[in-house]
Scaffold this motif. Sequence first.
Motif, short mmCIF file in Angstrom:
data_model
loop_
_atom_site.label_atom_id
_atom_site.label_comp_id
_atom_site.label_asym_id
_atom_site.label_seq_id
_atom_site.Cartn_x
_atom_site.Cartn_y
_atom_site.Cartn_z
N UNK C 194 13.26 31.06 -16.97
CA UNK C 194 14.32 30.14 -16.56
C UNK C 194 15.02 30.59 -15.30
N UNK C 195 15.33 31.90 -15.20
CA UNK C 195 16.04 32.33 -13.99
C UNK C 195 15.13 32.35 -12.78
N UNK C 196 13.84 32.09 -13.00
CA UNK C 196 12.94 32.00 -11.86
C UNK C 196 12.63 30.56 -11.50
N UNK C 197 13.39 29.64 -12.05
CA UNK C 197 13.26 28.27 -11.61
C UNK C 197 12.48 27.35 -12.54
N UNK C 198 12.09 27.84 -13.72
CA UNK C 198 11.30 26.99 -14.61
C UNK C 198 12.20 26.38 -15.68
N UNK C 199 12.21 25.05 -15.74
CA UNK C 199 12.89 24.37 -16.84
C UNK C 199 11.86 24.23 -17.95
N UNK C 200 12.02 24.96 -19.06
CA UNK C 200 10.93 25.09 -20.03
C UNK C 200 10.50 23.82 -20.74
#
Lengths: 250, 295, 322
Positions: C194-200
């Motif tokens: 998530x903190x790397x830009x991925x909305x799970x």
Amino acid sequence: MALLEGRGLTKLFGRLVAVDHVDLAVEPGEIVGLIGPNGAGKTTLVNLITGLEAPTDGAVTFDGHPLRGRQPPAIARLGLARTFQIAQPFRTMTVRQNVAVPALFRGDPAPGVAAALREADAVLEIVGLGPKRDLPARALTTPDLRRLELAKALALRPRLMLLDEVMAGLTPTEVDAAMEMLRRINARGIALVVIEHVLRAVMGLSHRVVVLHHGRKIAEGAPAQVTAAPEVIRAYLGADQDAGPGSAPP
Amino acid sequence: MSAAAQIALQNAVNGLLIGGTYATVAVGFSLVWGTLNVVNIAHGALVMLGAYVTYWLFSLYHIDPLLALPLTGAALFALGYPLQRFVINQVIRASFLITFLLTFGLDLLITNLALAAWTADIRSVTTSYSGWSLAAGPLALPVVRIAGLGIAVLAAGLLHLLMTRSRLGGAIRATASDLEAARLMGIPTAHVYALTFAIAAATAGIAGGLISLSFPIYPAMGAGYTLIAFVVCVLGGLGSVPGALAGGLILGLLQTYAAWWLGPNFDNIVAFSVLILVLLVRPAGLFGRARRFRG
Amino acid sequence: MRGQGPHRPGAAGAILAAAALAAALAVPALAGTYYVRVITGIFMFGLLASGWNLIGGYTGYPDFGAAAFIGIGAYTTGILMLHAHLAFAPALAAGGLLSIAAAAAMGSVLLRLRGHYFAIASLGFMIVLQQLAANLEITGGGSGMNLPVARNFTTFYYWTLAALTLAVAAGYVLPRSRAGYAIAAIRENQDAAQVLGIAPLPYKILAYAASAFFFGIAGGIYAYWFTFVDPPTVFNVDFTIQAIVMTLFGGPGTALGPLAGAVVLKSLDVLLTNISVFLHNVFFGALVCLLVIFAPRGLAEIVRARGGLIEAIRADLRESRI
């Protein structure tokens, strides 16, 4: 306008005040050291800013965008990166793939897989992990894992990086190398917030230092001034005035 | 009392009574899941074995099912201990999926061995008091169901005392909370795990004995009870004995009312819809500890 | 679960795959109906295992209710063929699409849960559908429904083979794609992702819906093949468990692993059935237990270890036992 501006940030866990009306501002390209005894609320503050925890009160803007209520992925895509105290690699993926992930998802424009892998290679050179790019992440040593964390944060092409104790447990030589790397990163125009107990690093790197204690900001200013301030010394050592944070065990 | 109110009350009574049996089914499952972190798919098969043991004791030796409960419990205890000690313990530190699959394999094995040995013919246990009901005002309380609820409360109480007041209970909880630390403190963890599972198997056996009095007995009967145990655990929280009791009662009530309002074919729909809702709203259940479940 | 990141099999791999496919296409012309049936059954489980791998292996979400989509596919195909008089192909497609829609809807809710809780909730979903099917008229209720009979058996062989090929291809393409990187990151460490830009959630739903599609198609083929569908037959957790065991044994998070697991385990099952119809489930249960204890890393380990097999088994046991 500051790049990152947090005003009155507060976080309560039940009745425990973890962060107490903290104001924090970071200018573009600045290096701000964030220090304070264990339990001062530094990591919680970072969690508030990056959206992993919701603030009980207060507001934070980044590059003019209000952050409150945004999810962590959206905040990351605005250009705000962070590393974790305990490294969080994707263990079964290779080092290269680990770094390709943020490159793929940092937003607009998003490169394709092949381009992201090439970018990852470039970033790995910056942090010195180039030769290890095809190893699975779980095979790395702790210092290398820290470098991987940095590489992943860099791959987001951030304007500001929040670094949570990147130097914990490093030998003095490793600390020097890390400081050099952070200076190189900063030279590219990336602002840094460095949470550290290794005070030599904080003093050597920071333009400005902020001190937290029991969730409150108790001092702010140039490194030399702050570490000599009586209230800071008291925070680290209780009432003993002869020793300063520079000589306290981290 | 109006007829509608009477029916409603009777349903409540029925729900609580069957809920007692559900609680007994679930308490062992909850214990194993909460302390060993093993989701025992074969739990229902153990219940089935308990029912069969009761049946054979009754039809071959004419031992009353309720009196036979301690024997049934002991038999399942004797089966459960080596099962955990020598089989499940081999993979207990592996991932959740591995232990899940192992217990699935065990379930397949036990159920089909029962099928081969005893055929799919439906058996039942009918005693002289099987049809008796106590009258409490306008309400009818079947005696066997009262026994079921009574034994459920007794078993839950004893288990709770065991877990909170005895040395074994302390050892079990210590091992559950930190395996390595428990081992370093000298707790014989393999043995403690085996005892825990054996106790759970015993309660499953006792539940099977109670079930044999009111429900048909056949090898495949276990699956439904495993599912019941699941739902009760979600409702009541993992590893909590009072939670299993509360969860069982709630499920009993829910299913009885669902059957009344919607018809007998909606009990699972109601149960599992409630389960999904509870998981979304309060995943730790009523009595469980809220944990961050990292997937 | 392991996955060392995708590797490139290269030209040799592509030729082998083409050869295998050509051989598979030729089977009905060369083999008798018994073998065609057996192989169709193997392909069917290969399809289920490969489909399950997308959500369970690659994404790390153990879906124990996957058979829900077998039921959705089976009933959709059946209802459309029986009541709307559609041909098999469009009815089957509809079954697959409805499975995707159901997965997207349920997934947006269920995929917020993790670990054990997702496993139970997904199973609960299957059970609810099973009982719903037993209560509705259009599905024939508890008595089930009969589909029109197919004229030619080999049609099932080819449909299953086509679906299987698609599922294996999906298992190959996914980890190399952008979505695949997101899914792997989510599997490894969702917070870090998530903190790397991925909305799970969208990526989890993608994997879940893809898996549901393959289960739905399997269900539709199954319905037409066996011509009779009723709730406990299609909404049956046994299908799911077998898919899981085969995936685990063959190698989760690889494109061919699930198929390999299906081939080995299903063939063993057929052999055991020939030995004793009564005891084949007992044997299968014992087999699952033995495999899980002694070969938890599945076929991949057996193949790799060869001479050092005993030592490899000992090492695994040392890690997992108490």
